[in-house]
Design a protein around this motif. Structure first.
Motif, PDB file in Angstrom:
ATOM      1  N   PRO A   1      36.558  10.853  75.476  1.00  0.00           N
ATOM      2  CA  PRO A   1      35.364  10.022  75.249  1.00  0.00           C
ATOM      3  C   PRO A   1      34.268  10.794  74.521  1.00  0.00           C
ATOM      4  O   PRO A   1      33.437  10.196  73.835  1.00  0.00           O
TER       5      PRO A   1
ATOM      6  N   THR B   1      33.715  21.782  94.203  1.00  0.00           N
ATOM      7  CA  THR B   1      32.765  20.788  94.729  1.00  0.00           C
ATOM      8  C   THR B   1      31.986  21.247  95.956  1.00  0.00           C
ATOM      9  O   THR B   1      31.404  20.408  96.654  1.00  0.00           O
TER      10      THR B   1
ATOM     11  N   GLY C   1      34.320   9.949  88.429  1.00  0.00           N
ATOM     12  CA  GLY C   1      34.093  11.168  87.649  1.00  0.00           C
ATOM     13  C   GLY C   1      33.666  10.880  86.225  1.00  0.00           C
ATOM     14  O   GLY C   1      34.393  11.189  85.285  1.00  0.00           O
ATOM     15  N   PRO C   2      32.485  10.288  86.041  1.00  0.00           N
ATOM     16  CA  PRO C   2      32.093   9.815  84.690  1.00  0.00           C
ATOM     17  C   PRO C   2      31.571  10.878  83.721  1.00  0.00           C
ATOM     18  O   PRO C   2      31.174  10.519  82.609  1.00  0.00           O
ATOM     19  N   GLY C   3      31.555  12.148  84.093  1.00  0.00           N
ATOM     20  CA  GLY C   3      31.154  13.201  83.147  1.00  0.00           C
ATOM     21  C   GLY C   3      29.742  13.003  82.653  1.00  0.00           C
ATOM     22  O   GLY C   3      28.791  12.967  83.421  1.00  0.00           O
TER      23      GLY C   3
ATOM     24  N   VAL D   1      31.222   6.912  90.650  1.00  0.00           N
ATOM     25  CA  VAL D   1      31.531   7.821  91.764  1.00  0.00           C
ATOM     26  C   VAL D   1      31.455   9.239  91.204  1.00  0.00           C
ATOM     27  O   VAL D   1      32.281   9.631  90.379  1.00  0.00           O
ATOM     28  N   GLU D   2      30.425   9.955  91.606  1.00  0.00           N
ATOM     29  CA  GLU D   2      30.166  11.267  91.004  1.00  0.00           C
ATOM     30  C   GLU D   2      29.658  12.232  92.070  1.00  0.00           C
ATOM     31  O   GLU D   2      28.720  11.921  92.797  1.00  0.00           O
ATOM     32  N   VAL D   3      30.279  13.392  92.109  1.00  0.00           N
ATOM     33  CA  VAL D   3      29.920  14.367  93.131  1.00  0.00           C
ATOM     34  C   VAL D   3      28.808  15.309  92.639  1.00  0.00           C
ATOM     35  O   VAL D   3      28.156  15.964  93.444  1.00  0.00           O
ATOM     36  N   SER D   4      28.597  15.342  91.343  1.00  0.00           N
ATOM     37  CA  SER D   4      27.679  16.339  90.778  1.00  0.00           C
ATOM     38  C   SER D   4      26.272  15.778  90.540  1.00  0.00           C
ATOM     39  O   SER D   4      26.087  14.857  89.734  1.00  0.00           O
TER      40      SER D   4
ATOM     41  N   LEU E   1      41.064  17.143  91.049  1.00  0.00           N
ATOM     42  CA  LEU E   1      41.176  17.071  92.512  1.00  0.00           C
ATOM     43  C   LEU E   1      42.081  18.193  93.027  1.00  0.00           C
ATOM     44  O   LEU E   1      43.019  18.605  92.340  1.00  0.00           O
TER      45      LEU E   1
ATOM     46  N   THR F   1      36.386  16.259  76.195  1.00  0.00           N
ATOM     47  CA  THR F   1      37.344  15.208  76.568  1.00  0.00           C
ATOM     48  C   THR F   1      37.335  14.085  75.519  1.00  0.00           C
ATOM     49  O   THR F   1      36.404  13.996  74.709  1.00  0.00           O
TER      50      THR F   1
ATOM     51  N   HIS G   1      39.110   8.851  84.064  1.00  0.00           N
ATOM     52  CA  HIS G   1      39.528   9.637  82.904  1.00  0.00           C
ATOM     53  C   HIS G   1      39.285  11.107  83.198  1.00  0.00           C
ATOM     54  O   HIS G   1      38.156  11.516  83.455  1.00  0.00           O
ATOM     55  N   GLU G   2      40.338  11.893  83.153  1.00  0.00           N
ATOM     56  CA  GLU G   2      40.254  13.325  83.496  1.00  0.00           C
ATOM     57  C   GLU G   2      39.522  13.512  84.826  1.00  0.00           C
ATOM     58  O   GLU G   2      38.642  14.354  84.947  1.00  0.00           O
ATOM     59  N   PHE G   3      39.852  12.702  85.799  1.00  0.00           N
ATOM     60  CA  PHE G   3      39.290  12.812  87.143  1.00  0.00           C
ATOM     61  C   PHE G   3      40.338  13.379  88.096  1.00  0.00           C
ATOM     62  O   PHE G   3      40.085  14.348  88.806  1.00  0.00           O
TER      63      PHE G   3
ATOM     64  N   TYR H   1      31.405  21.956  89.689  1.00  0.00           N
ATOM     65  CA  TYR H   1      30.973  20.635  89.205  1.00  0.00           C
ATOM     66  C   TYR H   1      29.564  20.290  89.673  1.00  0.00           C
ATOM     67  O   TYR H   1      28.862  19.534  89.015  1.00  0.00           O
TER      68      TYR H   1
ATOM     69  N   LEU I   1      25.391  16.225  86.767  1.00  0.00           N
ATOM     70  CA  LEU I   1      25.987  15.227  85.869  1.00  0.00           C
ATOM     71  C   LEU I   1      25.450  13.832  86.140  1.00  0.00           C
ATOM     72  O   LEU I   1      25.291  13.036  85.219  1.00  0.00           O
TER      73      LEU I   1
END
Ligand code: SAH
Length: 452
Positions: A99, A76, A132-134, A163-166, A229, A97, A223-225, A83, A169
């Motif tokens: 989903p 990050t 982390g919604p991908g 909530v997304e750091v990328s 970390l 993943t 999900h897969e968040f 990411y 994405l």
């Protein structure tokens, strides 16, 4: 009242499941491998000079770095983080993943959310918060269920908070969820860095941190968040616990290696449990802090959290690994070019959640999906599908999600709930139900419901 709540959830599920949802129903399966079935990568490595240079100068300046710091920088770092720069999901990416494999997955999670909202007494406000919604696929499948069950939601005001750091994405999520109806914030340091509206008029906001999401009754999804970390790694030695750190290989200046710190660090003194019996431990302190924030919000504002990931209950020792092009990848080689991940320790999350919230699970993905009625959903979809190749895809995606040897038993579902959600209904008090395990209470997914 909880006594008839299981039946209400079943009704919700039946209402969603009588429809084949859209022409592409449940065929979001692209045949790529998940992070589970991989052999080591033999591809030639693309050098990632900037990330490696950044890490080696840092180590030269201040000494070896913790695995947590290594993972945080690699994944990050705001400029070169994995990411931050990549779209890593899907057949052309590094992993796939649930989903992304089948939309049935998101539909069942959508029903779970609605049933928890109903279980909380149908509050007027429902914030769906995803960490982390991908690509935004899970949220999109959930919102489709919400539209189908609009009459159930009645006048409730629903909003989506991501909530997304990328940045890469988040743009993809905006495209998937709002089409072209989203704007970036003017200033870089705004807590809401992007906002928009879905086609159905639902507001969507993007944040870098959970702390920035407004308070209010919320259902949180991750999900897969948590596996993404940063973890600290510790090694038991004759002198006590020592932290595993990342250093430059003295024989090859452009290569990194693990070493065991010679003396205790603050983390090795504080993060390992006094009664720990394993010889190596991974601790995701950042995940612990996030779970504490979720627990506090649930206590104060009501709601629930659903965490789904691969993981264990405090039994595994060395799960830190890398993925690149759907293959296992050496975690220290070519940093920034591959995904880094570690199994989630659910026993640690439960401990960090504390006693103010109720914790359910972990239960296996297979159990959760079967309890949510995946088999009935499959039957409806197969009944409505005559194309042989679509049928084949449906069956293989179902198999991937539920087969114990595939994702069925590696992935687990874990939930934080407000204690009132599991409180005994007044009428039943005094009937000696106290000793019954919470798993017997009808929280969808964690309890088996009957489908007619
Ligand atoms: N939930 C999605 C994506 C999983 S990949 C799915 O299952 O398909 C991990 C996601 O978490 C990515 O969206 C990544 O950008 C995001 N992420 C990773 N670390 C993060 C952090 N520290 N804060 C916020 N988002 C993060």
């Amino acid at each position: 009242m909880r006594a008839c709540f299981g039946a209400k959830t079943q009704q919700l599920i039946s209402r969603v499941f009588i429809h084949p949802v859209g022409p592409s129903a449940a065929v979001r399966w692209r045949g790529a491998q998940s992070r589970l079935f991989c052999s080591p990568s033999t591809d030639e490595e693309k050098p990632q000079p900037s990330m490696l240079r950044h890490l080696t100068s840092k180590i030269k300046a201040t000494g070896p770095i913790t695995v947590a710091e290594y993972m945080r920088e690699v994944l990050t770092n705001p400029v070169t983080g994995y990411y931050v720069k990549n779209n890593m999901l899907g057949p052309e990416g590094d992993f796939i993943t649930s989903p992304e494999i089948s939309q049935i997955f998101g539909e069942l999670v959508g029903v779970w959310i609605l049933s928890e909202w109903m279980g909380a007494g149908q509050p007027k406000q429902l914030q769906l918060v995803e960490l982390g919604p991908g690509k935004g696929s899970l949220a999109s499948d959930i919102l489709r269920v919400f539209s189908q069950l609009r009459s159930v939601l009645g006048e409730a005001s629903v909003s989506l908070h991501l909530v997304e750091v990328s940045p890469v994405l988040s743009r993809l999520q905006a495209q998937n969820l709002t089409g072209n109806c989203s704007q970036e914030a003017d200033a870089e340091d705004e807590p809401v860095y992007r906002s928009g509206e879905t086609a159905a008029g639902l507001p969507v906001s993007w944040y870098r941190r959970l702390d920035d999401v407004p308070t209010g009754f919320s259902i949180f999804l991750a999900h897969e968040f948590f596996d993404a970390l940063p973890i600290h790694k510790f090694q038991r030695t004759e002198k006590g616990w020592r932290e595993v750190v990342v250093d430059i290989d003295p024989d090859k200046q452009d290569q990194l290696r693990f070493v065991v710190a010679p003396s205790p660090t603050l983390s090795s003194s504080t993060l390992v449990q006094a009664d720990e019996r394993r010889s190596q431990v991974e601790v995701c302190a950042e995940g612990g802090v996030i779970v504490q924030q979720l627990a506090r919000r649930i206590v104060e504002d009501g709601g629930a959290a659903l965490i789904a990931d691969y993981g264990h209950d405090g039994t595994k020792m060395d799960t830190f690994r890398g993925f690149k092009g759907h293959q296992l990848h050496d975690v220290l080689s070519s940093p920034g070019s591959a995904d880094l991940t570690a199994d989630v320790d659910f026993s640690y999350l439960r401990r960090m959640a504390g006693g103010d919230v109720a914790c359910l699970g972990p239960v296996t993905q297979r159990t959760f999906l079967k309890n949510m009625g995946i088999d009935s959903r499959m039957q409806v979809l197969l009944r409505n599908c005559s194309d042989p190749s679509t049928r084949k895809q449906l069956i293989s995606s179902y198999d991937m999600l539920t087969n114990p040897d595939k994702m069925g038993e590696r992935f687990h579902f874990f939930s934080l709930l407000h204690h009132s959600r599991l409180a005994k209904p007044k009428k039943l008090e005094g009937m000696k139900l106290e000793k019954k395990s919470p798993a017997l209470l009808p929280v969808a997914g964690f309890t088996r419901l009957k489908f007619s």
